[in-house]
Scaffold this motif. Structure first.
Motif, PDB file in Angstrom:
ATOM      1  N   LYS A 169       2.907  -4.990   0.678  1.00 59.85           N
ATOM      2  CA  LYS A 169       1.664  -4.302   0.366  1.00 59.85           C
ATOM      3  C   LYS A 169       0.513  -4.989   1.090  1.00 59.85           C
ATOM      4  CE  LYS A 169       2.836  -2.783  -4.295  1.00 59.85           C
ATOM      5  NZ  LYS A 169       2.451  -2.853  -5.702  1.00 59.85           N
ATOM      6  N   THR A 170      -0.439  -4.208   1.446  1.00 65.89           N
ATOM      7  CA  THR A 170      -1.643  -4.785   2.037  1.00 65.89           C
ATOM      8  C   THR A 170      -2.481  -5.361   0.898  1.00 65.89           C
ATOM      9  OG1 THR A 170      -2.949  -2.778   1.845  1.00 65.89           O
ATOM     10  CG2 THR A 170      -1.631  -3.025   3.855  1.00 65.89           C
ATOM     11  N   ARG A 171      -3.448  -6.136   1.247  1.00 62.12           N
ATOM     12  CA  ARG A 171      -4.331  -6.714   0.227  1.00 62.12           C
ATOM     13  C   ARG A 171      -5.042  -5.610  -0.562  1.00 62.12           C
ATOM     14  NH1 ARG A 171      -6.496 -12.468   1.407  1.00 62.12           N
ATOM     15  NH2 ARG A 171      -4.928 -13.190   2.863  1.00 62.12           N
ATOM     16  N   THR A 172      -5.455  -4.587   0.105  1.00 56.99           N
ATOM     17  CA  THR A 172      -6.139  -3.471  -0.551  1.00 56.99           C
ATOM     18  C   THR A 172      -5.208  -2.816  -1.567  1.00 56.99           C
ATOM     19  OG1 THR A 172      -7.391  -3.076   1.475  1.00 56.99           O
ATOM     20  CG2 THR A 172      -7.382  -1.325  -0.161  1.00 56.99           C
ATOM     21  N   GLU A 173      -3.958  -2.624  -1.209  1.00 60.78           N
ATOM     22  CA  GLU A 173      -2.988  -2.024  -2.125  1.00 60.78           C
ATOM     23  C   GLU A 173      -2.740  -2.940  -3.329  1.00 60.78           C
ATOM     24  OE1 GLU A 173      -0.271   0.674   0.914  1.00 60.78           O
ATOM     25  OE2 GLU A 173       0.234  -1.447   0.635  1.00 60.78           O
ATOM     26  N   LYS A 174      -2.683  -4.243  -3.085  1.00 54.42           N
ATOM     27  CA  LYS A 174      -2.488  -5.193  -4.178  1.00 54.42           C
ATOM     28  C   LYS A 174      -3.680  -5.164  -5.134  1.00 54.42           C
ATOM     29  CE  LYS A 174       0.478  -8.498  -1.784  1.00 54.42           C
ATOM     30  NZ  LYS A 174       0.610  -9.867  -1.269  1.00 54.42           N
ATOM     31  N   ILE A 175      -4.888  -5.099  -4.563  1.00 54.97           N
ATOM     32  CA  ILE A 175      -6.096  -5.039  -5.376  1.00 54.97           C
ATOM     33  C   ILE A 175      -6.084  -3.774  -6.229  1.00 54.97           C
ATOM     34  CG2 ILE A 175      -8.609  -4.740  -5.286  1.00 54.97           C
ATOM     35  CD1 ILE A 175      -8.574  -6.626  -2.820  1.00 54.97           C
ATOM     36  N   GLU A 176      -5.728  -2.648  -5.630  1.00 52.60           N
ATOM     37  CA  GLU A 176      -5.677  -1.383  -6.363  1.00 52.60           C
ATOM     38  C   GLU A 176      -4.623  -1.438  -7.469  1.00 52.60           C
ATOM     39  OE1 GLU A 176      -5.035   1.644  -3.442  1.00 52.60           O
ATOM     40  OE2 GLU A 176      -7.075   1.495  -2.651  1.00 52.60           O
ATOM     41  N   GLN A 178      -6.008  -3.490 -10.247  1.00 52.41           N
ATOM     42  CA  GLN A 178      -7.035  -2.732 -10.956  1.00 52.41           C
ATOM     43  C   GLN A 178      -6.405  -1.688 -11.875  1.00 52.41           C
ATOM     44  OE1 GLN A 178      -9.453  -1.456  -7.607  1.00 52.41           O
ATOM     45  NE2 GLN A 178     -11.021  -3.014  -8.067  1.00 52.41           N
TER      46      GLN A 178
END
Length: 116
Positions: A3-10, A13
């Motif tokens: 996963k990209t960092r953005t996907e991990k953050i989402e 969340q």
């Protein structure tokens, strides 16, 4: 697949939102249970009260309020309440998993003390 960092953050969340919703549900359930417990306690106590003093059933709300204010405001009733509260607290401290001992004999003695 990483996963990209953005996907991990989402993803995190989403987990936070789910946990917050779960917390809200649990708080709501707790408040509902507290309301049910209070209603049950009020009904039981008023039933006991009316069975001991059936003449109060026909009083108006204002008369009943006056009766309670004048009866509860006496020094004797305040002392009795303080004694009972202290007994309940000491019993709870001795054995926190059980409530204070309760018997009909005790109620009769307390009633006699309150009336005499």
């Amino acid at each position: 697949m990483t996963k990209t960092r953005t996907e991990k953050i989402e993803s995190i969340q989403d987990q936070i939102a789910q946990l917050e919703n779960q917390r809200k549900r649990l708080v709501q359930q707790q408040k509902e249970q507290e309301r049910k417990d209070r209603t049950k306690r009020l009904c039981k106590r008023m039933g006991l009260f009316e069975s001991m003093l059936p003449d109060t059933i026909h009083l108006t709300e204002e008369q009943f309020k006056t009766f309670l204010e004048k009866t509860v405001a006496t020094d004797q009733s305040r002392r009795l309440l303080a004694e009972l509260t202290a007994q309940g607290t000491s019993a709870a401290l001795k054995n926190p998993t059980e409530s204070a001992p309760h018997s009909n004999k005790d109620e009769g003695e307390n009633r006699a003390t309150a009336q005499g």
